[in-house]
Design an enzyme around this catalytic site. Structure first.
Site, short mmCIF file in Angstrom:
data_model
loop_
_atom_site.label_atom_id
_atom_site.label_comp_id
_atom_site.label_asym_id
_atom_site.label_seq_id
_atom_site.Cartn_x
_atom_site.Cartn_y
_atom_site.Cartn_z
N HIS A 27 0.83 -1.20 0.00
CA HIS A 27 0.00 0.00 0.00
C HIS A 27 0.87 1.25 0.00
O HIS A 27 1.25 1.75 1.06
CB HIS A 27 -0.90 0.00 1.23
CG HIS A 27 -1.78 -1.20 1.35
ND1 HIS A 27 -1.31 -2.45 1.73
CD2 HIS A 27 -3.11 -1.36 1.11
CE1 HIS A 27 -2.31 -3.31 1.73
NE2 HIS A 27 -3.42 -2.68 1.36
N HIS A 258 -3.99 3.27 -3.30
CA HIS A 258 -4.22 2.71 -1.96
C HIS A 258 -3.49 1.40 -1.72
O HIS A 258 -2.73 1.28 -0.77
CB HIS A 258 -5.72 2.51 -1.70
CG HIS A 258 -5.98 1.62 -0.52
ND1 HIS A 258 -6.09 2.08 0.76
CD2 HIS A 258 -6.09 0.26 -0.44
CE1 HIS A 258 -6.27 1.07 1.59
NE2 HIS A 258 -6.26 -0.05 0.89
N HIS A 465 -28.69 -15.00 25.72
CA HIS A 465 -27.62 -14.82 26.70
C HIS A 465 -26.89 -16.12 27.03
O HIS A 465 -25.91 -16.10 27.78
CB HIS A 465 -28.19 -14.23 28.00
CG HIS A 465 -28.46 -12.75 27.89
ND1 HIS A 465 -29.19 -12.22 26.86
CD2 HIS A 465 -28.09 -11.71 28.67
CE1 HIS A 465 -29.25 -10.89 27.02
NE2 HIS A 465 -28.58 -10.57 28.11
C1 LIG Z 1 -11.50 -4.34 9.95
C2 LIG Z 1 -10.95 -4.18 8.57
N1 LIG Z 1 -11.81 -4.16 7.54
C3 LIG Z 1 -11.35 -4.08 6.28
C4 LIG Z 1 -10.01 -4.00 6.03
C5 LIG Z 1 -9.48 -3.96 4.62
N2 LIG Z 1 -8.99 -2.58 4.33
C6 LIG Z 1 -7.70 -2.28 4.43
S1 LIG Z 1 -7.40 -0.66 4.13
C7 LIG Z 1 -9.02 -0.36 3.83
C8 LIG Z 1 -9.47 1.02 3.46
C9 LIG Z 1 -9.08 1.97 4.50
O1 LIG Z 1 -9.28 3.27 4.07
P1 LIG Z 1 -8.40 4.39 4.75
O2 LIG Z 1 -8.28 4.14 6.17
O3 LIG Z 1 -8.97 5.69 4.34
O4 LIG Z 1 -6.98 4.16 4.13
P2 LIG Z 1 -6.36 4.86 2.83
O5 LIG Z 1 -7.02 4.28 1.64
O6 LIG Z 1 -6.61 6.31 2.96
O7 LIG Z 1 -4.92 4.49 2.91
C10 LIG Z 1 -9.76 -1.51 3.98
C11 LIG Z 1 -11.22 -1.58 3.78
C12 LIG Z 1 -9.15 -4.03 7.15
N3 LIG Z 1 -7.83 -3.97 7.01
N4 LIG Z 1 -9.64 -4.09 8.40
#
Ligand SMILES: Cc1ncc(C[n+]2csc(CCOP(=O)(O)OP(=O)(O)O)c2C)c(N)n1
Ligand SMILES: [Mg+2]
Length: 659
Positions: A27, A258, A465
């Site tokens: 990333h 990303h 529960h």
């Molecule tokens: C609990 C969880 N759900 C989904 C993901 C998969 N995931 C990794 S990064 C991301 C998007 C995050 O967006 P942001 O925090 O804005 O990061 P940016 O794209 O700006 O780097 C997702 C959905 C994850 N790592 N953890």
């Protein structure tokens, strides 16, 4: 002259895009977008000493947006930590490199928490900030006085756990917590306005936080915001307006940066755009020296702290706690002596409270709490005062109805060190904590989960529960010790084991209903082997009954009935599967011999018991949801009586005798 921060930041950008390109995985967008903010934080504000990454009074830094792992790997390398090396970075995401896909606390010093599951980093940081305030209140400013910094993305702020954690931090007034929000308005699917329109600053203000924003690519603006955050007594959210992938001229500002390599063309274009001429993984000497000299800033503060520690009467005690060493006497031995003399028929949740009375008096580093079920979980002992915004010496946290936030905060406290956190809720709501329990196990931290009301034995509250599948599913989490003690003695033993276990979490599954004390002889800790023979058959052994928790009492009744009919039956109590599995083959075979019919009894799903009872054994359990009724009626209705079980065993003996 101080190094130009833009050049320092571009070193992060180059390492990040090159490492992701080499791995063809990772990333780049987040590290490139937050490089300017992170540079200011790490070179001008963060109090750390790369030569001594475990210095107890260092600032804590948590990269909650763990997908941007190349950001922290770059920061550690550039600042002068011994690890990662530049080779490690070049091997990003490859087997053996500590620069794993997401930051792992057990791979690198300076990675304070394992992050990647979004939101949990912020929630763990709340726990770290609680730990800091508690230890500060206990040991004073001279020995404990540091900040907790977080970099979080849009995703971290959207996650449900963030709402729990931020609410708790605001309530407790954790002013040493500063969250830098990468406000790039991009997530994987595209612009954040696809999915959200909430006013995040207003939300945080409503939690009681201080909120400030800055242009995340303007160094003066970043510094002004950080200064304001440091000065404010409330926890701070610093909204850093950034452009994801900053520096990649054709892709920046889009979700394309990303989570994928930029591609060779775009990497070349970024090099040109940033005027970055050096080869991949080659940082120009003057830029590296700029970073290294910034990394040396903390050495002096560390040195001064060491002198204060050496001079302090409390220095040894702080060191003991921070190193995770227990006091010589944790209170349990004396408590077990008392139980041998005066047996108690009580619920194991009450047994846990009584064990905690002894422990909390002897072990000052325990810090308890509950997610609004204090009276039901029996987690608060007599001497415990609440931890509040005005009195951080308190050793009890009212977490509110925030199970996930509680569990994540406990991880943060344990990671910070100096505290052994335990916290309670109903076992059925362990599901609400589960992602954090998993991270306790993965991170190898000493957290104790006190989960009460552990079966249909809770009675009238009914199937919403009543845990059925929970103990089974928790046993599946690697490195989590799940205990289901059978009486007051085993509960004390399991508590001792939980405290003595330094490298992983424990979970106690405890009853609401009273259970008789099954052992009155003072012995060594029999629960330590995970299972033991509670009672041997009097006649020739044909049956071995294996039970846990409240069903051990029932197993004894079944054994009585079998023995009454001339069938010899052992009773094995098995409070912890994973400890039993770790015993040698001879011990296991002695307890569960091949020549007997083995019968498990547990008021939960039977899945997994076949590994102990084998193909010819019987697994008595509950493979359906319970019902609302008094506990006794439910045990009867679902076949947890000697009358219901004995005929099944006799039938099995008969069939197998005929074979
Ligand atoms: C609990 C969880 N759900 C989904 C993901 C998969 N995931 C990794 S990064 C991301 C998007 C995050 O967006 P942001 O925090 O804005 O990061 P940016 O794209 O700006 O780097 C997702 C959905 C994850 N790592 N953890
Ligand atoms: Mg984002």
């Amino acid at each position: 002259m101080a190094a130009d921060p833009r050049l320092l930041a571009n070193a992060i950008r180059a390492l990040s895009m090159d490492a992701v390109q080499a791995a063809n995985s990772g990333h780049p967008g987040m590290p490139m977008g937050m490089a300017d903010v992170a540079t200011v934080l790490w070179t001008e504000y963060l109090n750390h000493d790369p030569q001594a990454p475990k210095w107890h009074d260092r600032d804590r830094f948590v990269l909650s947006a763990g997908h941007g792992s190349m950001l922290i790997y770059s920061l550690l390398y550039l600042s002068g930590y011994a690890s990662p090396t530049i080779e490690d970075i070049a091997n990003f995401r490859k087997l053996g490199s500590p620069c794993a896909g997401h930051p792992e606390n057990f791979m690198l010093d300076g990675v304070e928490a394992t992050t990647g599951p979004l939101g949990q980093g912020v929630a763990m940081a709340v726990g770290m900030a609680i730990a800091e305030r508690h230890l500060n209140a206990t040991f004073g400013d001279d020995l404990v006085d540091h900040r907790t910094w977080v970099i979080a993305g849009d995703g971290c702020l959207m996650e449900g756990v963030n709402h729990e954690a931020a609410g708790l931090a605001g309530h407790l007034g954790l002013g040493r917590l500063n969250v830098l929000w990468d406000d790039n308005r991009i997530t994987i699917d595209g612009a954040t306005d696809l999915s959200t329109s909430e006013d995040i600053p207003a939300r945080y203000e409503a939690y009681g936080w201080h909120v400030v924003s800055c242009d995340g690519h303007d160094f003066a603006s970043i510094r002004a915001a950080l200064d304001e955050a440091v000065a404010d007594p409330r926890p701070s959210l610093i909204a850093c307006r950034t452009i994801i992938g900053w520096g990649a001229p054709n892709k920046q500002g889009t979700s394309a940066t990303h989570g994928a390599a930029l591609g060779t063309d775009e990497v070349a274009a970024a090099r040109k755009h940033l005027i970055w001429d050096s080869e991949p993984f080659d940082i120009p000497a003057e830029i590296l020296e700029g970073w290294r000299s910034a990394g040396r800033r903390g050495g002096k503060a560390h040195e001064e702290w060491r002198s204060r520690l050496a001079a302090s009467a409390q220095g040894e005690e702080l060191t003991r706690r921070m190193e995770g060493r227990l006091p010589a006497d944790i209170g349990i031995d004396g408590w077990l002596d008392q139980l041998a003399a005066n047996p108690q028929k009580i619920a194991t949740r009450k047994a846990s409270e009584l064990a905690l009375e002894a422990i909390n008096a002897a072990v000052p580093e325990t810090i308890g709490g509950s997610a609004d079920l204090t009276g039901s979980n029996n987690t608060k002992t007599k001497g415990q005062q609440p931890f509040t915004r005005d009195d951080a010496t308190g050793r009890y946290l009212y977490y509110g109805i925030r199970e996930f936030g509680m569990a994540a905060a406990m991880n943060g406290m344990a990671l910070h060190g100096g505290l052994i956190p335990y916290g309670g809720t109903f076992l059925v709501f362990s599901d609400y904590c589960r992602p954090a329990i998993r991270l306790s196990a993965l991170q190898g931290v000493r957290v104790v989960y006190v989960m009460t009301h552990d079966s249909i034995g809770l009675g009238e509250d009914g199937p919403t529960h009543q845990p059925v599948e929970h103990v089974t599913s928790l046993r599946m989490i690697p490195n989590l010790a799940v205990y289901r003690p059978a009486d007051v003695v085993e509960t004390a033993e399991c508590w001792a084991l939980s405290l003595e276990r330094q490298d992983g979490p424990s979970l106690l599954s405890l009853t609401r209903q009273n259970l008789p004390q099954l052992r009155t002889e003072r012995t060594e800790n029999l629960s330590a082997k995970g299972a033991y023979r509670l009672r041997a058959a009097t006649g020739a052994r044909r049956v071995v009954l294996v039970a846990t928790g409240s069903e051990v009492e029932l197993a004894l009744k079944v054994a009585d009935a079998l023995e009454g009919q001339g069938v010899g039956a052992d009773v094995v109590s098995m409070p912890c599967w994973s400890l039993f599995d770790a015993q040698d083959a001879a011990y296991r075979a002695d307890l569960l011999p091949a020549d007997a019919i083995k019968v498990s009894i547990e008021a939960g799903t039977t899945l997994g018991w076949e590994r102990y009872v084998g193909p010819n054994g019987l697994a008595i359990g509950l493979d359906r949801f319970g019902a609302s009724a008094p506990a006794e009626d439910l045990f009867k209705r679902f076949g947890f009586t000697a009358e219901a079980i004995v005929p099944q065993i006799l039938a099995a003996l008969k069939t197998q005798g005929e074979e």
